[in-house]
Enzyme design. Sequence first.
Site, mmCIF file in Angstrom:
data_model
loop_
_atom_site.group_PDB
_atom_site.id
_atom_site.type_symbol
_atom_site.label_atom_id
_atom_site.label_comp_id
_atom_site.label_asym_id
_atom_site.label_seq_id
_atom_site.Cartn_x
_atom_site.Cartn_y
_atom_site.Cartn_z
ATOM 1 N N HIS A 19 0.842 -1.199 0.000
ATOM 2 C CA HIS A 19 0.000 0.000 0.000
ATOM 3 C C HIS A 19 0.883 1.257 0.000
ATOM 4 C CE1 HIS A 19 -3.138 -2.675 2.159
ATOM 5 N NE2 HIS A 19 -3.594 -2.437 0.950
ATOM 6 N N SER A 130 -3.073 -7.828 2.577
ATOM 7 C CA SER A 130 -3.387 -7.669 4.001
ATOM 8 C C SER A 130 -3.846 -9.001 4.586
ATOM 9 C CB SER A 130 -4.490 -6.627 4.189
ATOM 10 O OG SER A 130 -4.050 -5.376 3.765
#
Length: 177
Positions: A19, A130
């Site tokens: 990210h 994630s």
Amino acid sequence: MKKVIAIYPGSFDPPTNGHLDLIERGSKIFDQLVVAILRNAEKSPLFSLSERRLMLEAMTESFKNVQVDTFDGLTVDYAARLNARVVLRGIRAISDYEYELQMALMNRKLQPDLETVFMMPAEQYSYLSSRLVREVAQLGGSVKDLVPEMVEQRLREKLDPAIKLEHARETKTRKRV
Ligand code: PNS
């Protein structure tokens, strides 16, 4: 010329180096980039919304044109409220493509003026998600180099509350010295 505002929506549970890589790339080409965490009442996230927000704020502190926000409802409506013209999304592998294409085309149907821009994170993060970070951490594996150190620490605290207590005690002692 009009400033280009982009939003980077996602769950960020937790935020990863992938990210961060995408945020850095986005911050270089858009005038303003808003990292927008979805407030999703249906999911039961590992990190609360405010925990994710704090982590992302710390991670993006050095990027002056990056802000962190939360939103609910449709991404296109949130983008309209911000006058954002772009939705930034990362594509890691072919497997991401179908889901991302569906989302981009649905968003285009809902709001034809909003453009989705895809960027590829650095190849060392092409397998990173994630979900995998949560799984590895929950099963006791190392997530070093996959998430910023601060996220690593928060994961440890989350999964072993005794560590959090120890950390709090250390901080208290340091303050007294
Ligand atoms: O990190 P994620 O979970 O892949 O992010 C998905 C996200 C937040 C971008 C997506 O679920 C979303 O945009 N949700 C908001 C609701 C919405 O607009 N749905 C229609 C989009 S097709």
